[in-house]
Design a protein around this motif. Structure first.
Motif, mmCIF file in Angstrom:
data_model
loop_
_atom_site.group_PDB
_atom_site.id
_atom_site.type_symbol
_atom_site.label_atom_id
_atom_site.label_comp_id
_atom_site.label_asym_id
_atom_site.label_seq_id
_atom_site.Cartn_x
_atom_site.Cartn_y
_atom_site.Cartn_z
ATOM 1 N N VAL A 1 0.927 4.756 5.580
ATOM 2 C CA VAL A 1 1.878 6.031 5.647
ATOM 3 C C VAL A 1 2.387 5.097 7.207
ATOM 4 C CG1 VAL A 1 0.418 7.424 7.407
ATOM 5 C CG2 VAL A 1 2.178 8.462 6.383
ATOM 6 N N ASP A 2 3.978 5.619 7.271
ATOM 7 C CA ASP A 2 4.235 4.753 8.791
ATOM 8 C C ASP A 2 4.389 6.459 9.737
ATOM 9 O OD1 ASP A 2 4.092 2.345 7.478
ATOM 10 O OD2 ASP A 2 5.991 2.828 6.805
ATOM 11 N N ILE A 3 3.827 6.337 11.244
ATOM 12 C CA ILE A 3 4.027 7.549 11.477
ATOM 13 C C ILE A 3 4.809 6.818 12.929
ATOM 14 C CG2 ILE A 3 2.402 8.931 12.935
ATOM 15 C CD1 ILE A 3 2.789 9.834 10.560
ATOM 16 N N ALA B 1 0.562 -1.079 -0.096
ATOM 17 C CA ALA B 1 -0.005 -0.018 0.048
ATOM 18 C C ALA B 1 1.301 1.419 0.050
ATOM 19 C CB ALA B 1 -0.944 0.011 1.279
ATOM 20 N N HIS B 2 1.944 1.068 0.569
ATOM 21 C CA HIS B 2 2.835 2.405 0.133
ATOM 22 C C HIS B 2 3.486 2.546 -1.411
ATOM 23 C CE1 HIS B 2 4.360 2.729 5.032
ATOM 24 N NE2 HIS B 2 4.183 2.082 4.825
ATOM 25 N N VAL B 3 3.029 1.099 -1.881
ATOM 26 C CA VAL B 3 3.282 1.576 -3.552
ATOM 27 C C VAL B 3 2.309 2.703 -4.029
ATOM 28 C CG1 VAL B 3 4.063 0.627 -5.327
ATOM 29 C CG2 VAL B 3 5.436 0.535 -3.312
ATOM 30 N N ASN C 1 1.151 -6.144 14.439
ATOM 31 C CA ASN C 1 2.760 -6.172 14.365
ATOM 32 C C ASN C 1 2.555 -4.820 14.210
ATOM 33 O OD1 ASN C 1 2.843 -6.852 11.502
ATOM 34 N ND2 ASN C 1 3.964 -7.848 12.032
ATOM 35 N N GLU C 2 2.000 -3.916 13.358
ATOM 36 C CA GLU C 2 2.982 -2.661 13.058
ATOM 37 C C GLU C 2 2.273 -1.184 13.861
ATOM 38 O OE1 GLU C 2 3.017 -3.069 8.548
ATOM 39 O OE2 GLU C 2 4.773 -4.645 8.467
ATOM 40 N N PRO C 3 2.632 -0.899 15.071
ATOM 41 C CA PRO C 3 1.706 -0.210 15.408
ATOM 42 C C PRO C 3 1.975 1.564 14.864
ATOM 43 C CG PRO C 3 3.564 -0.915 16.874
ATOM 44 C CD PRO C 3 3.309 -1.050 16.053
ATOM 45 N N TRP C 4 2.997 1.962 13.423
ATOM 46 C CA TRP C 4 3.823 2.724 12.874
ATOM 47 C C TRP C 4 2.279 3.087 11.131
ATOM 48 C CZ3 TRP C 4 6.834 -1.328 14.737
ATOM 49 C CH2 TRP C 4 7.054 -1.981 13.401
ATOM 50 N N HIS C 5 1.987 1.776 11.029
ATOM 51 C CA HIS C 5 1.504 1.936 10.140
ATOM 52 C C HIS C 5 -0.585 2.119 10.065
ATOM 53 C CE1 HIS C 5 1.228 0.046 5.409
ATOM 54 N NE2 HIS C 5 -0.262 -0.109 5.828
ATOM 55 N N TYR C 6 -0.349 3.366 9.217
ATOM 56 C CA TYR C 6 -1.395 3.458 9.261
ATOM 57 C C TYR C 6 -2.114 4.117 7.670
ATOM 58 C CZ TYR C 6 -2.333 4.088 13.858
ATOM 59 O OH TYR C 6 -2.626 4.512 15.193
HETATM 60 ZN ZN LIG Z 1 4.162 0.843 6.638
#
Ligand SMILES: [Zn+2]
Length: 155
Positions: free
Chosen positions: A98-100, A91-93, A124-129
């Motif tokens: 976004v990773d916050i 989904a980044h591509v 497992n990715e608390p930064w990925h929104y």
């Molecule tokens: Zn991410």
């Protein structure tokens, strides 16, 4: 890739704010996601919280490089897939993730993000929104344990 080229491909060597107009990782985000992030960051700032972007839009080439690095680090493609998507599934591509950071911003988002349609997708990715517009009324959908459980990640 040189650091300048990496940046053009979406690398974020030093975190930037969601208001940065010069970072390809930020300005190439999906406009609706970026607008929601900026609304949330404006309100979070009133609580003394600053959102930093550690990752956003990435070119397919850069995503491939990150995936290859993850394969080296984790030892197999299957294990790497728990942490880094391939270029055709990330989904980044597409500019839709976004990773916050840092921790105060993540805490703020976990509490208030749904009000803006901003949802954590993977436990497992608390930064990925990502943007889930329906979350504004219905709340965020249940999280996947990790990306390998996400049907979008299966090719
Ligand atoms: Zn991410």
């Amino acid at each position: 890739m040189s650091s300048t080229v990496r940046r053009a491909h979406g690398a974020v060597p030093d975190p930037v704010t969601v208001f940065d107009e010069g970072a390809p990782a930020v300005v190439n985000l999906d406009p609706d996601l970026l607008a929601a992030l900026r609304r949330a960051a404006t309100d979070a700032a009133r609580d003394g919280v600053e959102f930093l972007v550690n990752g956003g839009w990435r070119s397919p080439e850069y995503q491939e490089q990150l995936f290859d690095e993850a394969v080296s680090k984790h030892g197999s493609e299957a294990e790497a897939a728990r942490w880094v998507a391939t270029p055709d599934t990330s989904a980044h591509v597409s500019g839709r993730a976004v990773d916050i950071g840092g921790s105060a911003a993540r805490r703020w988002l976990s509490e208030h993000g749904a009000d803006y349609g901003l949802c954590q997708i993977y436990r497992n990715e608390p930064w990925h929104y990502e943007l889930r517009p329906e979350a504004v009324t219905a709340g965020c959908p249940p999280m996947y344990p990790d990306p390998t459980h996400d049907p979008r990640m299966r090719r």
